[in-house]
Write a protein that holds these residues in place. Structure first.
Motif, PDB file in Angstrom:
ATOM      1  N   TYR A 104     -59.834 -39.142  15.787  1.00 29.30           N
ATOM      2  CA  TYR A 104     -58.640 -39.916  15.457  1.00 29.30           C
ATOM      3  C   TYR A 104     -58.410 -40.924  16.570  1.00 29.30           C
ATOM      4  CZ  TYR A 104     -57.884 -36.078  12.255  1.00 29.30           C
ATOM      5  OH  TYR A 104     -58.049 -35.136  11.274  1.00 29.30           O
ATOM      6  N   TYR A 113     -56.243 -44.355  12.901  1.00 33.46           N
ATOM      7  CA  TYR A 113     -57.527 -44.459  12.230  1.00 33.46           C
ATOM      8  C   TYR A 113     -58.246 -43.123  12.353  1.00 33.46           C
ATOM      9  CZ  TYR A 113     -56.659 -49.437  12.281  1.00 33.46           C
ATOM     10  OH  TYR A 113     -56.101 -50.665  12.095  1.00 33.46           O
ATOM     11  N   LYS A 114     -59.048 -42.807  11.325  1.00 29.95           N
ATOM     12  CA  LYS A 114     -59.794 -41.547  11.299  1.00 29.95           C
ATOM     13  C   LYS A 114     -61.267 -41.844  11.046  1.00 29.95           C
ATOM     14  CE  LYS A 114     -60.120 -37.251   8.625  1.00 29.95           C
ATOM     15  NZ  LYS A 114     -59.525 -36.498   7.491  1.00 29.95           N
ATOM     16  N   SER A 115     -62.118 -41.135  11.773  1.00 30.34           N
ATOM     17  CA  SER A 115     -63.556 -41.201  11.561  1.00 30.34           C
ATOM     18  C   SER A 115     -64.050 -39.805  11.202  1.00 30.34           C
ATOM     19  CB  SER A 115     -64.267 -41.684  12.830  1.00 30.34           C
ATOM     20  OG  SER A 115     -65.665 -41.594  12.658  1.00 30.34           O
ATOM     21  N   TRP A 122     -64.478 -46.152  10.674  1.00 30.16           N
ATOM     22  CA  TRP A 122     -63.067 -45.796  10.822  1.00 30.16           C
ATOM     23  C   TRP A 122     -62.277 -46.229   9.603  1.00 30.16           C
ATOM     24  CZ3 TRP A 122     -61.653 -42.931  14.943  1.00 30.16           C
ATOM     25  CH2 TRP A 122     -62.558 -42.875  16.011  1.00 30.16           C
ATOM     26  N   GLU A 123     -61.342 -45.384   9.156  1.00 26.44           N
ATOM     27  CA  GLU A 123     -60.452 -45.673   8.035  1.00 26.44           C
ATOM     28  C   GLU A 123     -59.005 -45.539   8.509  1.00 26.44           C
ATOM     29  OE1 GLU A 123     -61.155 -46.396   4.770  1.00 26.44           O
ATOM     30  OE2 GLU A 123     -63.291 -46.515   5.275  1.00 26.44           O
ATOM     31  N   PRO A 124     -58.110 -46.451   8.084  1.00 30.35           N
ATOM     32  CA  PRO A 124     -56.693 -46.298   8.445  1.00 30.35           C
ATOM     33  C   PRO A 124     -56.088 -45.082   7.757  1.00 30.35           C
ATOM     34  CG  PRO A 124     -57.000 -48.171   6.975  1.00 30.35           C
ATOM     35  CD  PRO A 124     -58.360 -47.639   7.285  1.00 30.35           C
ATOM     36  N   ARG A 125     -55.163 -44.399   8.447  1.00 24.33           N
ATOM     37  CA  ARG A 125     -54.471 -43.221   7.909  1.00 24.33           C
ATOM     38  C   ARG A 125     -52.980 -43.343   8.181  1.00 24.33           C
ATOM     39  NH1 ARG A 125     -57.946 -41.997   4.529  1.00 24.33           N
ATOM     40  NH2 ARG A 125     -59.615 -40.580   5.072  1.00 24.33           N
TER      41      ARG A 125
END
Length: 166
Positions: A104, A113-115, A122-125
């Motif tokens: 994170y 962001y989470k990987s 990375w994706e936004p959360r």
């Protein structure tokens, strides 16, 4: 060793517990990175990195990748075991203790962001967050609960790996 006073953070390589990194403040805007390959018996100054002090994390999927978190909202990343550093716009990185490939990162403006692949993508959360100014991210090593300290909106928690926030 006089060079190891003022140590701010220590990180252990998750793939080899004998490899340690230490972050030592040298000036208001700079830190030295020390590395040990023998469990802390001996330390070598490997580099200096500017503007960091808050976080020091070794990527669980690639131990050559080390993150040093920012004093002024930035994150520096090394891909060569701490020898050289590049500044990023992210502010902190934390691994999930239950699954070391999940990381994170918090950004001081654009949120969390989470990987799920050890930091490659990375994706936004941010779903459900009223404030995306992330100051600190912490992950409980026991429960996996994620805590976010935000600028002005308090603390958020997630029990489902950053899918929902309370």
């Amino acid at each position: 060793d006089r060079g190891l006073d003022s140590i701010r953070r220590v990180a252990v390589d998750p793939q080899d517990g004998r490899i340690l990194y230490a972050l030592r403040d040298t000036r208001p805007t700079s830190s030295d990175v020390y590395k040990s390959t023998d469990g802390g018996d001996n330390w070598v100054l490997v580099s200096a990195v500017g503007g960091v002090s808050g976080v020091l994390v070794v990527d669980p999927s690639d131990s050559r990748v080390v993150y040093a978190g920012g004093r002024r909202g930035g994150l520096s990343k090394s891909t060569d075991g701490g020898l050289s550093w590049n500044r990023t716009s992210l502010s902190s990185t934390y691994p999930d203790a239950r699954d070391r490939t999940i990381l994170y990162m918090g950004h001081s403006v654009t949120g969390l962001y989470k990987s799920v692949d050890g930091g490659l993508t990375w994706e936004p959360r941010n779903q459900g967050l009223l404030n995306t100014r992330i100051g600190k991210v912490m992950v409980s090593p026991v429960t996996g609960r994620i805590y976010l300290a935000t600028g002005g909106a308090g603390v958020y928690v997630s029990d489902d790996q950053a899918e929902t926030w309370q």
